[in-house]
Design a protein around this motif. Structure first.
Motif, PDB file in Angstrom:
ATOM      1  N   LEU A  82       0.842  -1.195   0.000  1.00  0.00           N
ATOM      2  CA  LEU A  82       0.000   0.000   0.000  1.00  0.00           C
ATOM      3  C   LEU A  82       0.878   1.246   0.000  1.00  0.00           C
ATOM      4  O   LEU A  82       1.866   1.318   0.732  1.00  0.00           O
ATOM      5  CB  LEU A  82      -0.911   0.020   1.233  1.00  0.00           C
ATOM      6  CG  LEU A  82      -1.878  -1.154   1.408  1.00  0.00           C
ATOM      7  CD1 LEU A  82      -2.644  -0.999   2.714  1.00  0.00           C
ATOM      8  CD2 LEU A  82      -2.845  -1.256   0.239  1.00  0.00           C
ATOM      9  N   GLN A  87      -2.957   5.233   0.517  1.00  0.00           N
ATOM     10  CA  GLN A  87      -3.834   4.093   0.779  1.00  0.00           C
ATOM     11  C   GLN A  87      -3.739   3.657   2.241  1.00  0.00           C
ATOM     12  O   GLN A  87      -4.754   3.344   2.870  1.00  0.00           O
ATOM     13  CB  GLN A  87      -3.460   2.930  -0.139  1.00  0.00           C
ATOM     14  CG  GLN A  87      -3.702   3.201  -1.617  1.00  0.00           C
ATOM     15  CD  GLN A  87      -3.145   2.100  -2.499  1.00  0.00           C
ATOM     16  OE1 GLN A  87      -3.245   0.922  -2.184  1.00  0.00           O
ATOM     17  NE2 GLN A  87      -2.535   2.486  -3.614  1.00  0.00           N
ATOM     18  N   THR A  88      -2.517   3.658   2.765  1.00  0.00           N
ATOM     19  CA  THR A  88      -2.335   3.282   4.166  1.00  0.00           C
ATOM     20  C   THR A  88      -3.029   4.276   5.089  1.00  0.00           C
ATOM     21  O   THR A  88      -3.665   3.891   6.080  1.00  0.00           O
ATOM     22  CB  THR A  88      -0.837   3.217   4.512  1.00  0.00           C
ATOM     23  OG1 THR A  88      -0.190   2.298   3.634  1.00  0.00           O
ATOM     24  CG2 THR A  88      -0.630   2.760   5.947  1.00  0.00           C
ATOM     25  N   LEU A 105      -6.651   3.678   5.006  1.00  0.00           N
ATOM     26  CA  LEU A 105      -6.953   2.448   5.738  1.00  0.00           C
ATOM     27  C   LEU A 105      -6.956   2.695   7.240  1.00  0.00           C
ATOM     28  O   LEU A 105      -7.825   2.192   7.962  1.00  0.00           O
ATOM     29  CB  LEU A 105      -5.931   1.366   5.380  1.00  0.00           C
ATOM     30  CG  LEU A 105      -6.156  -0.013   6.014  1.00  0.00           C
ATOM     31  CD1 LEU A 105      -7.516  -0.573   5.622  1.00  0.00           C
ATOM     32  CD2 LEU A 105      -5.051  -0.978   5.594  1.00  0.00           C
ATOM     33  N   LEU A 117     -10.496  -2.453   3.353  1.00  0.00           N
ATOM     34  CA  LEU A 117      -9.610  -2.105   2.240  1.00  0.00           C
ATOM     35  C   LEU A 117     -10.395  -1.518   1.069  1.00  0.00           C
ATOM     36  O   LEU A 117      -9.940  -0.573   0.409  1.00  0.00           O
ATOM     37  CB  LEU A 117      -8.828  -3.342   1.791  1.00  0.00           C
ATOM     38  CG  LEU A 117      -7.689  -3.769   2.727  1.00  0.00           C
ATOM     39  CD1 LEU A 117      -7.269  -5.207   2.448  1.00  0.00           C
ATOM     40  CD2 LEU A 117      -6.494  -2.831   2.571  1.00  0.00           C
ATOM     41  N   GLU A 127     -10.336   2.356  -0.554  1.00  0.00           N
ATOM     42  CA  GLU A 127     -10.048   2.498  -1.986  1.00  0.00           C
ATOM     43  C   GLU A 127      -8.616   2.064  -2.317  1.00  0.00           C
ATOM     44  O   GLU A 127      -7.851   2.789  -2.958  1.00  0.00           O
ATOM     45  CB  GLU A 127     -10.283   3.945  -2.437  1.00  0.00           C
ATOM     46  CG  GLU A 127     -11.713   4.420  -2.235  1.00  0.00           C
ATOM     47  CD  GLU A 127     -11.907   5.876  -2.634  1.00  0.00           C
ATOM     48  OE1 GLU A 127     -10.905   6.538  -2.987  1.00  0.00           O
ATOM     49  OE2 GLU A 127     -13.054   6.349  -2.600  1.00  0.00           O
ATOM     50  N   HIS A 128      -8.282   0.872  -1.878  1.00  0.00           N
ATOM     51  CA  HIS A 128      -6.947   0.348  -2.158  1.00  0.00           C
ATOM     52  C   HIS A 128      -6.800   0.052  -3.653  1.00  0.00           C
ATOM     53  O   HIS A 128      -7.785  -0.072  -4.388  1.00  0.00           O
ATOM     54  CB  HIS A 128      -6.709  -0.934  -1.347  1.00  0.00           C
ATOM     55  CG  HIS A 128      -7.416  -2.128  -1.917  1.00  0.00           C
ATOM     56  ND1 HIS A 128      -6.802  -3.017  -2.769  1.00  0.00           N
ATOM     57  CD2 HIS A 128      -8.686  -2.567  -1.781  1.00  0.00           C
ATOM     58  CE1 HIS A 128      -7.651  -3.954  -3.125  1.00  0.00           C
ATOM     59  NE2 HIS A 128      -8.808  -3.710  -2.544  1.00  0.00           N
ATOM     60  N   LYS A 129      -5.562  -0.093  -4.098  1.00  0.00           N
ATOM     61  CA  LYS A 129      -5.284  -0.332  -5.517  1.00  0.00           C
ATOM     62  C   LYS A 129      -4.536  -1.644  -5.751  1.00  0.00           C
ATOM     63  O   LYS A 129      -3.985  -1.860  -6.828  1.00  0.00           O
ATOM     64  CB  LYS A 129      -4.447   0.826  -6.085  1.00  0.00           C
ATOM     65  CG  LYS A 129      -5.039   2.212  -5.852  1.00  0.00           C
ATOM     66  CD  LYS A 129      -6.393   2.380  -6.520  1.00  0.00           C
ATOM     67  CE  LYS A 129      -6.938   3.792  -6.287  1.00  0.00           C
ATOM     68  NZ  LYS A 129      -8.305   3.949  -6.855  1.00  0.00           N
TER      69      LYS A 129
END
Length: 253
Positions: free
Chosen positions: A34, A38-39, A42, A154, A158-160
């Protein structure tokens, strides 16, 4: 437990789902897949875990105080482990949010939290080892339900990382199938007990629990089957199913 023991049941379910979810989330964070954004997103979802852990401890203790009786369902060691995990997880979370210490220091803190979560899982499994059906439900809630909860967080963040959308549902499905295959034979004992002692509630509760577990995993796997990205409302629906499944499992103990 019976239906009216809902405070103890909810307490266990909240703790199992939250700790199981953090084990997965912590592992994903530790992997470094991440990015910072993103982190950070989260971490913003984690207060839900803290609220559930607080509710778990509060439900257990308030109910014991109000009842003023000793309960066989009060696992003092388990409650202590949950409390330690809660404190360590909060310390790590505050350190990450305020960027206190170096990255290495925060990773050490994360490792300690993950270790305490594994201690909780190991202790819980030992406590329930005499009855495999109970142990299977514990595994299903902590690992399968926790993985689903983590995946939902996650998605909310909106993780990738595409691997997450592929491997987490498959991991949850494998755990659920193992619990299902090992749990179904145990239902024969409950059916015999229902016929002999006219105690049908445990049998019905466990059947509902296993059925809802299967339904939750089915909903969870839909994005893979349809080759689409998971969306939050579908994940939330699957999480609700597994929550009810876990509650029914607690009723059947």
């Amino acid at each position: 437990m019976a239906w009216f023991d809902w405070p103890f049941i909810l307490s266990s379910v909240f703790a199992q789902l939250s700790i199981g979810a953090f084990l997965i989330l912590g592992s994903v964070i530790f992997s470094g897949k991440l990015c910072f954004g993103q982190t950070d997103r989260l971490h913003k979802t984690m207060p839900v875990l803290w609220m559930l852990l607080f509710a778990s401890l509060a439900l257990r203790e308030i109910n014991l105080v109000l009842s003023q009786t000793h309960s066989v369902y009060s696992f003092s060691i388990e409650a202590m482990i949950v409390t330690i995990f809660f404190v360590l997880a909060l310390l790590y979370w505050f350190a990450e949010k305020a960027l206190i210490g170096s990255d290495a220091t925060r990773k050490v803190m994360l490792s300690v939290v993950l270790m305490s979560g594994l201690v909780y899982f190991g202790h819980g499994l030992m406590q329930r080892s005499e009855q495999w059906l109970v142990a299977a439900h514990f595994i299903a809630t902590t690992l399968c339900g926790g993985t689903l909860f983590a995946h939902t967080a996650l998605v909310r963040a909106e993780h990738k990382v595409e691997e997450v959308n592929r491997y987490l549902p498959l991991l949850g499905a494998v755990i659920a199938v193992i619990c299902l295959l090992t749990g179904i034979p145990q239902l024969a004992d409950l059916a015999s007990r229902a016929e002999t002692y006219n105690e049908i509630s445990p049998f019905v509760a466990h059947v509902l629990s296993l059925g809802l577990l299967l339904a939750a995993v089915g909903v969870w796997l839909m994005p893979i089957i349809t080759k689409s990205k998971p969306v939050l409302h579908v994940m939330t629906f699957a999480l609700a199913l597994i929550f009810i499944s876990s509650y029914c499992a607690g009723v059947g103990y």
